[in-house]
Design an enzyme around this catalytic site. Structure first.
Site, PDB file in Angstrom:
ATOM      1  N   HIS A 285       0.773  -1.186   0.072  1.00  0.00           N
ATOM      2  CA  HIS A 285       0.105   0.030  -0.148  1.00  0.00           C
ATOM      3  C   HIS A 285       0.782   1.102  -0.122  1.00  0.00           C
ATOM      4  O   HIS A 285       0.358   2.151  -0.191  1.00  0.00           O
ATOM      5  CB  HIS A 285      -1.189  -0.166   1.091  1.00  0.00           C
ATOM      6  CG  HIS A 285      -0.577   0.072   2.487  1.00  0.00           C
ATOM      7  ND1 HIS A 285      -0.306  -0.800   3.245  1.00  0.00           N
ATOM      8  CD2 HIS A 285      -0.149   1.278   3.162  1.00  0.00           C
ATOM      9  CE1 HIS A 285       0.407  -0.550   4.410  1.00  0.00           C
ATOM     10  NE2 HIS A 285       0.179   0.887   4.376  1.00  0.00           N
TER      11      HIS A 285
ATOM     12  N   ASP B 267       1.334  -7.734   2.327  1.00  0.00           N
ATOM     13  CA  ASP B 267       1.433  -6.563   1.918  1.00  0.00           C
ATOM     14  C   ASP B 267       2.925  -6.065   1.890  1.00  0.00           C
ATOM     15  O   ASP B 267       3.623  -5.528   2.684  1.00  0.00           O
ATOM     16  CB  ASP B 267       0.846  -5.635   3.095  1.00  0.00           C
ATOM     17  CG  ASP B 267       0.496  -4.057   2.968  1.00  0.00           C
ATOM     18  OD1 ASP B 267       0.725  -3.688   2.097  1.00  0.00           O
ATOM     19  OD2 ASP B 267      -0.513  -3.416   3.505  1.00  0.00           O
TER      20      ASP B 267
ATOM     21  N   SER C 160       3.846   2.211   8.303  1.00  0.00           N
ATOM     22  CA  SER C 160       3.869   1.044   7.267  1.00  0.00           C
ATOM     23  C   SER C 160       5.134   0.812   6.529  1.00  0.00           C
ATOM     24  O   SER C 160       5.556   1.839   6.033  1.00  0.00           O
ATOM     25  CB  SER C 160       2.866   1.618   6.438  1.00  0.00           C
ATOM     26  OG  SER C 160       1.563   1.638   6.779  1.00  0.00           O
TER      27      SER C 160
END
Length: 706
Positions: A85, A222, A642
């Site tokens: 992402h 991810d 992240s």
């Protein structure tokens, strides 16, 4: 320590949100010895200097990715892992209907096939230092927020100039810490040639979609892979050139396939964006009711329209995949945070804590006449309605549609084109970005949000163009938007906007921009003094806490600078049920089988086939005998983390952080140690997908994980 103070601190230990062993986003250059000792007791085995100071320090492999995420260098040739992402927009920008890398994934089989990305960068932190006394000597404590910002910028510019005398690739940024009670300067080396190397299909990189976002258990793969390119002569930063070469990293993280078990040491190092753990009870109430509630309401309306258009047209989906994901991420986060604020009773806990600080102030006289809780309550009360309207303005008009983006960009000043010798021939021109937005979606979103804004704010907070809507279009927002898109020169492809041409400012789109600009300026002026006064009270509140707990180590709120958090691998218990601390291949295959009813669980048949293997070889956990996909630690993270590398006690890479859990989404303001968890993708899952799906042999060899 005096007896009274000891008793007071005992009470605080029971009632206040203090730093527990697993809580904290610690700066690395001045990591408290007590924190390092706790890390060692958990199983960290590297010397203190190998965190920040040595040439092989862990910090030297961690990067700020794009200014909004984290990443880690995993090879001597500048290969970088981050989350899928985090690479979403870069992947989307290279995708077309014919070559949809977002949908189908991508693997560059050679350096020549690696894809450059405009405006993408990574930064390494070179060093950090405390410059509080330097700024205080220049009078920063006596300046307004705007004046203080100007002073900080000027000092940072001077430090940058000095740093560049030794290395032209360096720059310095100065940030406030502890609510402006201290200031640290960070020296960075930024690389702007960053190329896409590998990504799994969106079905895996975003597996579970919004259904599973912020939830546990997770099976999302991810990750995405990029490479840093450098000047071939200096190995330093360089603008994109076909002649650039892969960066020769002096230090990189070694991937470990050894796995982890319950209770093992775990550490994340990355760039957490923003926390407000020192925020007052009044500030939390404003955040809940003016900020989060507004974000949830407006984005819910916007996303329903976006999703409908994206489902109807594949080309529109490609254009808006990244925008929708960005919007939905903090839409759901805001819902979860408000739920936790109420369920945990955070405002009440903060109020009890503030009562103890009042008692400390009365006993010691510290900041007497400065820190004033009654004044703070009054200031927040005066600001609330205007702040709520400001949040509605921001969510409605800032970057929501192409028209307002262009209108504000034009009115705020664009780079002029044409002859500088003749001002009448100078003009502005918008680049053709038709591949990034869709007119039908854009117009519907804008018209619906115009009406939504009117319905949710007081009349005094309506920008002046609402008068035009009422008088010329009888209150019909859709008719107004249709008129703007048809008539405004801002929306004409390739149009040259001669800003000295008579009548230019009468253009309806430019009139909209001027109205939005004036409204924003008026609101900022009205909020300015109030906000400065509130910020000063919050600064005093933080200072009082630090003084009251001066015998304890304290970390500063996150501010997009490098931080370390540590803890252990392990799950949590919710309503008497254990969460477990890892997920398995069987669990994702089970979800994939329900994709007819839950589209977020769709994946290509090959994925189910690969993850249904009877033997996963070296990727199978030696203790559990399972192919483990994602896992939990109690590391302290937030947005910006992240892509943060997750290290074991030897400093080896075991995963990438990508999410928090729904039950602790209030952790930006309060770390609930029993519930707060970091969700990471197991590095063995990452390497498995690169190997078995991507057949990325050259990358595995480069990382020495053949």
């Amino acid at each position: 320590m005096k007896k009274a103070k000891a008793l007071l601190l005992s009470a605080l230990m029971a009632a206040a949100p203090m730093a527990h062993a697993d809580e904290g986003m610690w700066t690395l250059y001045n990591l408290p010895q007590a924190v390092y000792d706790q890390m060692k007791s958990y199983g960290f085995s590297l010397p203190y200097n190998d965190i920040y100071g040595s040439k092989d320090a862990i910090k030297n492999s961690v990067v700020l990715f794009g200014g909004f995420c984290s990443g880690v260098v995993v090879s001597p040739d500048g290969l970088v892992f981050t989350n899928h992402h985090c690479g979403f927009e870069a992947i989307r920008s290279h995708s077309t209907v014919e070559h949809d890398y977002m949908l189908n994934g991508f693997y560059a089989k050679s350096y020549e096939e690696e894809l450059p990305n405009e405006n993408l960068f990574v930064s390494f932190m070179v060093k950090q230092e405390d410059v509080s006394q330097r700024l205080k000597a220049l009078g920063i404590d006596k300046l307004s927020d705007e004046e203080a910002t100007q002073l900080i910028d000027s000092v940072a510019a001077a430090m940058t100039e000095e740093a560049r005398q030794a290395d032209k690739g360096l720059h310095v940024e100065i940030d406030p810490y502890y609510e402006g009670n201290q200031y640290f300067a960070t020296t960075y080396r930024m690389f702007t040639d960053v190329r896409l190397v590998f990504t799994v299909p969106k079905s895996m990189g975003k597996f579970g979609g919004e259904t599973d976002n912020w939830m546990w258990p997770r099976q999302t793969c991810d990750f995405s892979v990029f490479r840093i390119y450098a000047d071939p002569k200096t190995n330093g930063p360089a603008e994109y050139s076909k002649d650039n070469v892969p960066y020769k990293a002096p230090h990189w993280a070694q991937v470990s396939l050894d796995g982890y078990k319950d209770g093992d040491f775990a550490m994340t190092v990355g760039y957490p964006g923003s926390t407000e753990r020192y925020l007052s009870s009044y500030g939390i109430k404003e955040m809940r009711d003016a900020g989060n509630a507004t974000r949830v309401q407006v984005r819910g309306v916007k996303q329903e329209i976006m999703k409908r258009h994206m489902q109807a047209d594949e080309a529109v989906r490609i254009k808006y995949d990244s925008k929708y994901a960005q919007s939905a991420n903090y839409w759901k986060n805001s819902m979860g945070m408000n739920k936790c604020i109420d369920s945990i009773g955070i405002i009440g806990q903060k109020q009890a804590y503030e009562k103890l600080i009042r008692q400390y102030q009365e006993k010691t006289g510290y900041l007497q006449g400065k820190l004033d809780f009654d004044k703070m309550a009054k200031l927040y009360g005066e600001r609330f309605d205007r702040m709520r309207a400001f949040y509605y303005w921001y969510e409605t008009f800032n970057g929501t549609c192409e028209l307002t983006s262009r209108a504000l960009k034009y009115c705020n000043g664009m780079e002029a084109k044409g002859s500088e010798k003749d001002s009448l021939k100078m003009y502005n021109e918008f680049e053709d970005n038709s591949d990034a937005w869709d007119e039908a979606l854009d117009k519907e979103v804008f018209s619906v949000l115009l009406q939504n804004y009117r319905e949710h704010v007081d009349k005094q907070y309506l920008p002046s163009f609402y008068t035009t809507i009422d008088k010329k279009f009888k209150g019909n927002c859709k008719a107004y938007v249709d008129y703007l898109y048809k008539k405004s020169i801002l929306m004409k492809k390739g149009a040259k906007i001669y800003f000295n041409k008579k009548g230019t400012e009468k253009d309806p789109g430019i009139q909209l921009g001027l109205s939005l600009q004036k409204y924003l300026a008026d609101q900022k002026e009205a909020l300015g003094t109030l906000s400065d006064s509130i910020a000063l009270q919050e600064k005093y509140l933080c200072a009082a806490r630090l003084r009251m707990e001066e015998d304890m180590p304290h970390y500063s709120d996150a501010n997009m600078t490098m931080r370390l958090s540590y803890g252990r691998v392990g799950g949590f218990t919710m309503n008497g049920s254990p969460s477990g601390y890892y997920t398995t291949a069987e669990s994702i295959v089970k979800k994939m089988k329900t994709s007819d009813n839950f589209s977020d669980y769709y994946a290509e048949p090959i994925m189910s086939e690969l993850l249904s293997a009877k033997d996963f070889g070296k990727y199978q956990d030696k203790t559990t005998g399972k192919m483990q996909l994602c896992f939990l630690t109690n590391n302290d993270i937030t947005g910006g983390n992240s892509g943060s590398p997750m290290f074991n006690g030897k400093g080896e890479l075991i995963g990438l952080a990508f999410d928090g859990n729904w039950d602790s989404l209030s952790s930006d303001i309060y770390f609930e140690k029993n519930l707060a968890r970091c969700i990471g993708v197991d590095i063995r899952y990452v390497i498995f997908m690169m190997d078995k799906w991507g057949h990325a042999d050259r990358l595995l060899k480069e990382m020495n994980v053949e």
